[in-house]
Design an enzyme around this catalytic site. Structure first.
Site, short mmCIF file in Angstrom:
data_model
loop_
_atom_site.label_atom_id
_atom_site.label_comp_id
_atom_site.label_asym_id
_atom_site.label_seq_id
_atom_site.Cartn_x
_atom_site.Cartn_y
_atom_site.Cartn_z
N LEU A 1 75.10 98.69 39.24
CA LEU A 1 75.86 99.12 38.07
C LEU A 1 76.64 100.39 38.36
O LEU A 1 76.18 101.25 39.13
CB LEU A 1 74.89 99.42 36.91
CG LEU A 1 74.06 98.24 36.39
CD1 LEU A 1 73.04 98.76 35.37
CD2 LEU A 1 74.97 97.19 35.76
N ARG B 1 71.19 104.72 27.58
CA ARG B 1 70.05 103.95 28.09
C ARG B 1 68.74 104.25 27.36
O ARG B 1 67.76 103.52 27.52
CB ARG B 1 69.84 104.26 29.58
CG ARG B 1 71.03 103.97 30.47
CD ARG B 1 71.23 102.48 30.67
NE ARG B 1 72.34 102.20 31.56
CZ ARG B 1 72.26 102.21 32.89
NH1 ARG B 1 71.11 102.47 33.48
NH2 ARG B 1 73.33 101.95 33.62
N CYS C 1 67.05 110.11 41.24
CA CYS C 1 66.88 108.66 41.03
C CYS C 1 66.09 107.98 42.12
O CYS C 1 65.50 106.93 41.90
CB CYS C 1 68.22 107.94 40.98
SG CYS C 1 69.56 108.92 40.41
N HIS D 1 72.71 109.79 32.67
CA HIS D 1 71.35 110.19 32.32
C HIS D 1 71.27 111.70 32.11
O HIS D 1 72.07 112.46 32.66
CB HIS D 1 70.38 109.85 33.47
CG HIS D 1 70.03 108.40 33.58
ND1 HIS D 1 70.13 107.69 34.76
CD2 HIS D 1 69.52 107.52 32.67
CE1 HIS D 1 69.72 106.44 34.56
NE2 HIS D 1 69.35 106.32 33.31
N GLU E 1 63.31 105.97 40.08
CA GLU E 1 62.95 106.94 39.04
C GLU E 1 63.04 106.36 37.64
O GLU E 1 62.29 106.75 36.74
CB GLU E 1 63.88 108.15 39.12
CG GLU E 1 63.74 109.05 37.92
CD GLU E 1 64.55 110.30 38.03
OE1 GLU E 1 63.95 111.34 38.30
OE2 GLU E 1 65.78 110.25 37.87
N ASP E 2 63.97 105.43 37.44
CA ASP E 2 64.20 104.94 36.08
C ASP E 2 63.10 104.02 35.57
O ASP E 2 63.04 103.73 34.38
CB ASP E 2 65.57 104.24 36.01
CG ASP E 2 66.67 105.24 36.29
OD1 ASP E 2 66.59 106.34 35.72
OD2 ASP E 2 67.58 104.93 37.08
C1 CIR Z 1 72.39 102.55 36.97
O1 CIR Z 1 73.48 102.56 36.41
O2 CIR Z 1 71.35 102.30 36.38
C2 CIR Z 1 72.35 102.85 38.45
N1 CIR Z 1 73.55 102.37 39.06
C3 CIR Z 1 72.18 104.33 38.71
C4 CIR Z 1 70.87 104.88 38.22
C5 CIR Z 1 70.73 106.33 38.50
N2 CIR Z 1 69.45 106.78 38.12
C6 CIR Z 1 69.17 108.02 37.71
O3 CIR Z 1 70.06 108.84 37.51
N3 CIR Z 1 67.91 108.29 37.44
#
Ligand code: CIR
Length: 255
Positions: free
Chosen positions: A19, A132, A250, A163, A66-67
């Site tokens: 994404l 999110r 992340c 985020h 991390e998410d």
């Molecule tokens: C997303 O859009 O979910 C991923 N491309 C990037 C996630 C980055 N995560 C974070 O900052 N903890």
């Protein structure tokens, strides 16, 4: 910011489908693997145990572990990502957390929350509402962490920022590195706040991990400011993760 462990996941060839808010080019897997190896080696250099989970081809954003969870001293919480394509990553993280934690809880919904919106400081847990992370997700997490004695404060991620931690990081129990635009919201009142240099906003997604501050490379004024403030900075190339709106935080769960 003192940790004995981290969990990471190696990037997969499918990162090209990750994404992104804006297309700034296709991420290069080989470069990302080199950067990821540097990141993992830096965490290990502090003496921490670093788990390296295998790539997940079906989940292009799975490198951004991390998410998927929040790790606290008394337990871990599995998140419920607001990005539908990322929801399935959580089940792949659960067994790794159960290896370390007896108490693993879960955000069951209907709300959503991603770990990138959560900053744990020395005194509280800050959660930024974002595209999110919604009010119901924050409320569910609040109930869980209050069982473990934590205060949680809901704050807001600036519009257009993925985020909360895209724009801030913890440098020590009481010191935060942040962009001016996020600090201007007043969410860090009472903390010592260091600002990233103007035009170096992406440097805010750094992490303090034991003796090091891991920072994305290419932000010399912020790196110099941190160095002068007494932090031991390690710069890690982040060109490929940046194409997917990812930074230093992340790429690991830290506990
Ligand atoms: C997303 O859009 O979910 C991923 N491309 C990037 C996630 C980055 N995560 C974070 O900052 N903890």
């Amino acid at each position: 910011y003192e940790f004995t462990r981290a969990i990471t996941r190696r990037p997969s060839a499918s990162i090209t489908d990750g994404l992104r808010a804006e297309d700034t080019g296709t991420p290069d897997l080989d470069q990302m693997l080199r950067d990821h190896a540097h990141y993992v080696a830096t965490l290990k250099k502090t003496g921490a145990e670093v788990v390296e989970l295998p790539p997940l081809e079906d989940f292009p954003d799975a490198v951004f572990v991390e998410d998927t969870a929040l790790c606290l001293p008394r337990g871990a919480v599995l998140m419920r990502p607001g990005a539908p394509s990322r929801m399935g990553e959580v089940a792949h993280m659960a067994p790794a957390l159960r290896d370390f934690y007896d108490d693993v809880r879960e955000i069951v919904g209907p709300g959503h929350i991603e770990g990138g919106d959560i900053l744990v400081t020395g005194r509280e847990i800050l959660v930024g509402r974002s595209d999110r992370t919604d009010a119901a997700g924050v409320a569910e997490l609040t109930r869980i962490v209050s069982d473990w004695g934590h205060n949680l404060r809901e704050v807001f991620t600036p519009p257009g920022v993925l985020h909360f931690k895209t724009d801030c990081s913890l440098l020590d129990g009481d010191t935060i590195l942040a962009t001016q635009r996020l600090d201007a919201s007043g969410c860090f009142d009472g903390y010592r706040v260091l600002h990233v240099a103007d035009g170096e906003e992406a440097a805010a997604n750094s992490i303090r991990f034991n003796q090091f501050v891991l920072m994305p490379a290419g932000f010399p004024r912020t790196a110099e400011m941190l160095d002068k403030a007494g932090f031991e900075v390690v710069e890690i190339n982040n060109s490929e993760c940046a194409k997917l709106d990812g930074g230093m935080s992340c790429l690991s769960l830290r506990f």
